[in-house]
Design an enzyme around this catalytic site. Sequence first.
Site, mmCIF file in Angstrom:
data_model
loop_
_atom_site.group_PDB
_atom_site.id
_atom_site.type_symbol
_atom_site.label_atom_id
_atom_site.label_comp_id
_atom_site.label_asym_id
_atom_site.label_seq_id
_atom_site.Cartn_x
_atom_site.Cartn_y
_atom_site.Cartn_z
ATOM 1 N N ASP A 1 4.794 -2.870 -1.814
ATOM 2 C CA ASP A 1 3.389 -2.454 -1.852
ATOM 3 C C ASP A 1 3.037 -1.841 -3.205
ATOM 4 O O ASP A 1 3.701 -0.930 -3.686
ATOM 5 C CB ASP A 1 3.114 -1.442 -0.737
ATOM 6 C CG ASP A 1 3.321 -2.045 0.638
ATOM 7 O OD1 ASP A 1 2.677 -3.060 0.932
ATOM 8 O OD2 ASP A 1 4.151 -1.502 1.407
ATOM 9 N N ASP B 1 9.943 -2.591 -5.432
ATOM 10 C CA ASP B 1 9.254 -2.183 -4.217
ATOM 11 C C ASP B 1 8.275 -3.312 -3.889
ATOM 12 O O ASP B 1 8.084 -4.229 -4.701
ATOM 13 C CB ASP B 1 8.526 -0.868 -4.463
ATOM 14 C CG ASP B 1 7.792 -0.358 -3.237
ATOM 15 O OD1 ASP B 1 8.278 -0.589 -2.114
ATOM 16 O OD2 ASP B 1 6.724 0.254 -3.397
#
Length: 581
Positions: free
Chosen positions: A132, A130
């Site tokens: 963030d 991912d």
Amino acid sequence: MAPLGSCLSNLFTNKRTFLHGLALCRSALRAYSGLAQRPRRATRCPAGRLEVPVATGPARHGPRSAAAALSTSRSERGRGGTGWLWSIYHDTKKKTEDSIPMILNNAVNPNTIFANNEMSLQDIEIYGFDYDYTLAFYSSHLHTLIFNIARNILIEEHRYPEGLKEYDYIPNFVIRGLHYDVQKALLMKIDAFHYIQLGTVYRGLNPVPDKEVIAMYEGSHVPLEIMSDFYGKSSHGHTMKQFMDIFSLPEMTLLSCVNDYFMKHNIDYEPVHLYKDVKEAIGDVHVKGILYRAVEADIEKYICYGEQTHAVLRKLSENGKKMFLITNSPFDFVDRGMNYIVGKDWRDLFDVVIVQADKPGFFNDRRKPFRRVTDNGVLLWDRIHKLEKGKIYKQGNLYEFLRLTGWRGSKVLYFGDHIYSDLADLTLKHGWRTGAIIPELRKEIKIMNTEEYIHTMTWLQGLTGLVERMQVYRDPDSQAVVQEWIKEREEIRSQTKGFFNSQFGSLFRTYHNPTYFSRRLSRFADIYMASLSCLLDYDLRHTFFPRRNPLQHESPFWPEQGGLSAVGIPAQARRTQVSPE
């Protein structure tokens, strides 16, 4: 799945000598009470009052026989009234204090990777990420930014009172994993067994008295039917929303502040409308691109940990590992951040880059096709027949991703910070290995390593053992002493919450049970760590083993498994690991 006790035990006892300290406490108890851990029957005095347990099996503990220990304790009790109970208390306390130096010498390393499930990096060929709070870590300024923007949206677009501008973001007011009762406007922490931790229920910025909570919920248990759905959202028929995202900290704080304002000014309001308005305002911060533009304009203020992320990616690339990125963030935002963290050639490190993926829908919805994005942000209309290195793709779905790449099963390890949106479907439906990034973990471990915390928790465990063993004495004098111990235990348990967060305590525990967050973490993450940088301390052939902590009915055959990996041993010498609680 590893038992909760196995995957979360270190938040109390990730010290090799802690069990030794507790053993000293237990030996003191046995020496005075003769209550060995073996089958026993109770004798009764003529009036039918329970007097004392009597051993029915062979003694297995200590140098003295159970009969001798029992005779001594009866004799001491007869001479000193309740004095013998207090002598046990003081002796147990001394034994626990004597164990503190040994425990302090075995501090937990905050850079340890902890395992819920056995996994070898040697089997991993593809690493997914991912963006963030996984590749990009943000400073505390970001939460203040989100809070302020959403607060202003409420005022300017939803006609909320101007007085809300008096409220600023409150750092450390909330923690991740809390539940919010949408209809009652209450924020609370719930444990793995659906019980509310009393003392952690807040209406606005003020705690709700325990009696009021018990009256509202007819106890402290929250039935399954009013809990949130699988992804922690409040949907039709549900009244609870669980906040699992780090981005949700400003949302919870804003909810609390608006509730506080309405109550202080005696404004009659509908809690459901408030929840929906705040949720929409927070969503607009992201959807309308306000957050992205603000971060891009002052990236050094908001993004940190760049060098460590770059080092991890380089290490994987140099070892021939394939890598991919699947994020919900837009390309311009990711590109700006990765240029800052890694450099302009960051795309050369990844075999596939997917933006605006719309997780968790990406993992379940077969309908959305991939669409290529040019460097200028233009969406192309051509059909995607393969996912090419160096190119950027938008949306799509995991089933098409698997068809185009062939990356299936346990050779894939995906890292993310959101237990539901990033990890749950991958481990339950697709057999990928999963790694949870828990930034709060580093801070909590550092707190756990302090002398004050260790001293408090060691004595709490010893005192709990005293209460458990001595509650069998039912005469009024003995019961009065035990009640004093119970009161002290409750006071200590309340104090332990303040070590981590004054309002809600630890992310991982209620007073003693794992939190609901911990339960989901142990189910959906094979391994977890404070940041990706922890991978730098392990070679890529390392095998992670979960601790085999005994179940409640099992005897501990070995005091600690793999305890050396979490203590202060040089990274190159570490070849074992443990799980943190």
